[in-house]
Design a protein around this motif. Structure first.
Motif, mmCIF file in Angstrom:
data_model
loop_
_atom_site.group_PDB
_atom_site.id
_atom_site.type_symbol
_atom_site.label_atom_id
_atom_site.label_comp_id
_atom_site.label_asym_id
_atom_site.label_seq_id
_atom_site.Cartn_x
_atom_site.Cartn_y
_atom_site.Cartn_z
ATOM 1 N N GLU A 246 -3.646 4.301 -7.751
ATOM 2 C CA GLU A 246 -4.444 3.477 -7.890
ATOM 3 C C GLU A 246 -5.886 4.180 -8.197
ATOM 4 O O GLU A 246 -6.635 3.556 -8.663
ATOM 5 N N SER A 247 -5.552 5.170 -7.500
ATOM 6 C CA SER A 247 -7.004 5.979 -7.602
ATOM 7 C C SER A 247 -7.114 6.800 -9.100
ATOM 8 O O SER A 247 -8.273 7.338 -9.523
ATOM 9 N N GLN A 248 -5.965 6.831 -9.784
ATOM 10 C CA GLN A 248 -6.097 7.514 -10.951
ATOM 11 C C GLN A 248 -5.732 6.649 -12.273
ATOM 12 O O GLN A 248 -6.178 6.991 -13.502
ATOM 13 N N GLU B 236 -1.249 4.720 -3.412
ATOM 14 C CA GLU B 236 -2.960 4.833 -3.250
ATOM 15 C C GLU B 236 -3.265 6.049 -4.128
ATOM 16 O O GLU B 236 -4.242 5.797 -4.640
ATOM 17 N N ILE B 237 -2.415 6.967 -4.466
ATOM 18 C CA ILE B 237 -2.877 7.938 -5.186
ATOM 19 C C ILE B 237 -3.014 7.435 -6.775
ATOM 20 O O ILE B 237 -4.037 7.535 -7.552
ATOM 21 N N SER C 89 -1.720 14.699 -1.386
ATOM 22 C CA SER C 89 -3.048 14.865 -1.188
ATOM 23 C C SER C 89 -3.349 16.464 -0.874
ATOM 24 O O SER C 89 -2.540 17.231 -0.668
#
Length: 721
Positions: A710-712, A707-708, A511
């Protein structure tokens, strides 16, 4: 002030030459008033006759003079005069001067009193020198009685004045000699004109020497000042280039620019003033004081009053302005900082319609500087009128008291003129110091600011005997590395351990603000680790030769940085030995050749300062090409593909893989698509390693990475892992 003298002492040979020239100039300048005095007193009032040593004396005159001379004086006279042929002169017996310059002063001492006495006795018109001589021969009077009578006549001539000054005696003796010349038929006008021409020519010669010395002083002072500026700029630039990122953070960019330009200019200008004015002022002041004392006018107290008044004025002004000069340089930094921020951020300012706000911010900084400058300038503006009042006031007092002395007969007009000139030179000396005082405080502050940079020790320093790796491979290893910024309370990185090997790609993701850029900045030693160590080929980077370490590293920063020049100079920035073929190949790999060759100038296309005439993507590709052209063992890409579209990104990484098969590649990225095929992905979370592995492994084992992702990535892309 001591720092300014330190700069000058680095050029002591030039300073010594300037000092000699100053002494020559001041000597000529101090000699001129005396020649002016001689023209008035000797050339005009005394008809060009400077002393009592007359070239010719009649026999009768010599007999009269010897009446008032003791045996020693008569002996001196006989040694310097002999009877000569009287052809052309109106006397039967003529004595001609045959002495030399060495004995002339003693001869003048012997003749001045008798000549002055006889001249004044003749003025009374009631004394017969023949009767005196008969009385002396008969023993009716002694020589002491005659000398006493002569002094009495002189006293009567002087009236109420009880003391005869030396100048008055010399003037009376000169008048005696002139009357003697006239009685002998000597052309006194010719003597006067000869003296005036000789003295005038001497004054012209002294003036020419003084002008030549002044020009030479200006030349050497300007040259020395320019060299001081050049050397100081070089030193401060070299020092700044040795700074690590922590020192660059301590001194703002605007402040370093101000110190490297405005502050050095202040020091340079003041050093020239010190060499031209401050060096001259004490020499002229001391010389003028000696000359004032030698005039013996009894008005030396006026010069003391002038000096005291000037000193009080200087101390008052400096006490008021010195603190403001220190504030002024800080305000200049502030204006430069605000200006730089506004100019570099114009697009953002316009996008958010903050023009008025930034105008007010700049105006506020500018007005604070203006008010401080106005205060100092107004305080300094008082100095010149006050100095003129002091000078003119002293001149009036000198004329007032000097006129009284001249009226009483114990002061000649030429001596009065010389005294005024010497007193003005004393005041001018202090005036020069005062003018220099305008610049010295500010230059002193500037010198302190420069010294602050020069005295700052770089946190990243090379060891005295650094390790040089014979056959570098580029294996990078982090061993329990922790890092904390200077002055910070918490670690940015904590217990980081991993290895990056040649032929493999190591990616770092996390992040924003998790420490990715800080981590890779530890490899080329932009910072040094707080704990643990970073090694390259098994050698701690702190022990390595810095040039070799950074030469092994092809670093592409997050923000592409280009330099003014052309495309070829930017791609070949790492070395002058990079061939054109290698440069073109690097541009092709970096996917930059297409837009380069579209332009008719090609690789000679000009690049503006900061690369402002190319797009963000073009800037990044040229930065990547620069790293590839240097052919390093370690490639470091700090989010260097963020401005590229997906197609260009993919083609670049594919071409890059072919040339980095034997190199270590470390990529910092925000986009997972950029690092999907990396051999190892390191996930950072709050300065710590949250996971290590391939893309597939991390999706299963690392929640932060998932999480990264899934966001991209879409569900389909996640499913095809």
């Amino acid at each position: 002030m001591s720092k300014l003298f330190g700069y000058l002492m680095e050029h002591r040979s030039a300073v010594a030459v300037i000092f000699v020239l100053v002494v020559i100039q001041v000597s000529c300048d101090l000699a001129l008033p005396q020649y002016t005095s001689d023209i008035v007193d000797v050339g005009i009032q005394q008809g060009g006759i400077s002393d009592a040593a007359a070239e010719y004396l009649s026999g009768d005159t010599v007999d009269s003079l010897k009446l008032f001379m003791d045996d020693d004086d008569i002996s001196v006279f006989d040694d310097n005069y002999e009877v000569s042929d009287a052809t052309g002169l109106k006397a039967d017996v003529v004595y001609k001067y045959t002495g030399n310059r060495k004995d002339r002063d003693r001869l003048c001492e012997a003749l001045t009193m008798p000549m002055a006495g006889i001249y004044m006795i003749r003025q009374s018109g009631d004394t017969d020198f023949g009767d005196m001589e008969d009385a002396l021969k008969s023993g009716a009077v002694s020589k002491e009685d005659l000398i006493g009578k002569m002094r009495g006549e002189m006293s009567q001539y002087a009236g109420d004045n009880d003391r005869y000054s030396e100048s008055l005696m010399n003037q009376a003796a000169a008048e005696f000699v002139r009357s003697e010349y006239e009685s002998l038929g000597v052309n006194t006008s010719s003597i006067q004109m000869k003296y005036l021409w000789k003295t005038g020519f001497t004054m012209i010669l002294l003036t020419l020497v003084m002008v030549a010395a002044a020009i030479a002083i200006s030349y050497f002072a300007s040259r020395t000042g320019a060299r001081i500026g050049r050397d100081t700029r070089k030193k401060i630039f070299t020092k700044v280039m040795s700074f690590g990122s922590s020192e660059m953070d301590r001194f703002s960019t605007a402040s370093l620019i101000t110190r490297s330009t405005n502050d050095i200019q202040q020091v340079q200008m003041t050093c020239v003033i010190l060499l031209r004015m401050v060096m001259m002022a004490p020499v002229m002041g001391i010389g003028a004081c000696i000359k004032v004392a030698a005039t013996r006018t009894g008005m030396g107290w006026l010069a003391v009053c002038a000096v005291a008044a000037v000193c009080i004025l200087m101390m008052t002004i400096m006490t008021v302005t010195m603190p403001k000069f220190k504030i002024m340089q800080t305000l200049v930094d502030r204006v430069n900082l605000v200006s730089r921020e506004i100019v570099s951020g114009v697009p953002v300012i316009r996008a958010f319609s903050r023009e008025r706000f930034e105008e007010r911010r700049f105006t506020e900084a500018s007005e604070k500087l203006m008010k401080t400058q106005l205060f100092t300038q107004r305080a300094m503006s008082v100095m010149m009128p006050a100095m003129m009042i002091i000078m003119n006031g002293i001149a009036v007092l000198i004329v007032w008291f000097g006129a009284k002395g001249a009226d009483l007969g114990n002061l000649q007009v030429g001596d009065l003129i010389a005294f005024i000139t010497y007193t003005m030179q004393i005041v001018m000396s202090f005036m020069m110091l005062t003018m220099a005082a305008v610049f010295v405080p500010r230059a002193g502050v500037a010198a302190d600011r420069i010294a602050e940079v020069m005295n700052t020790e770089a946190s990243v320093k090379e060891k005295e005997n650094p390790v040089v790796i014979d056959k570098p491979r580029g294996i990078v290893r982090f061993e329990n590395v922790s890092f904390r910024y200077p002055g910070a309370d918490d670690d940015v990185l904590s217990d980081i351990s991993f290895e990056a090997e040649p032929g493999k790609t190591t990616a770092i993701i996390g992040s924003t603000g998790c420490g990715k850029t800080t981590l890779i900045n530890l490899i080329p030693r932009f910072y040094d680790v707080t704990e643990g160590r970073v090694t390259v080929d098994g050698v701690d980077v702190r022990d390595m030769n810095l040039s070799q370490l950074r030469g092994m590293t092809g670093y592409v920063p997050q923000k592409g940085i280009l330099f003014s020049g052309d495309i070829s100079s930017n791609i070949g920035f790492a070395s002058d030995d990079i061939s054109e073929e290698k440069m073109r190949r690097a541009a092709q790999i970096a996917q930059a050749s297409s837009f380069i060759e579209e332009n008719e100038e090609g690789y000679r296309r000009a690049i503006a300062q900061g690369g402002s005439n190319v797009s963000g993507g073009q800037k990044q590709r040229l930065s990547i090409a620069r790293a590839i052209a240097s052919d390093p063992e370690i490639y470091i890409f700090d989010d260097s593909f963020s401005a590229l579209d997906y197609r260009t990104d993919a083609e670049l990484r594919k071409a890059l893989a072919e040339v980095t098969v034997n190199s270590t590649v470390i990529i910092v990225a925000q986009r997972i698509a950029t690092i999907l095929h990396a051999d190892r992905i390191i996930v950072l979370d709050d300065g710590k390693i949250a996971g290590t592995g391939t893309h597939s492994q991390l999706l299963d084992t690392c929640e932060a990475y998932r999480e990264i992702a899934e966001s991209q990535l879409s569900e389909e892309e996640l499913g095809r892992r």
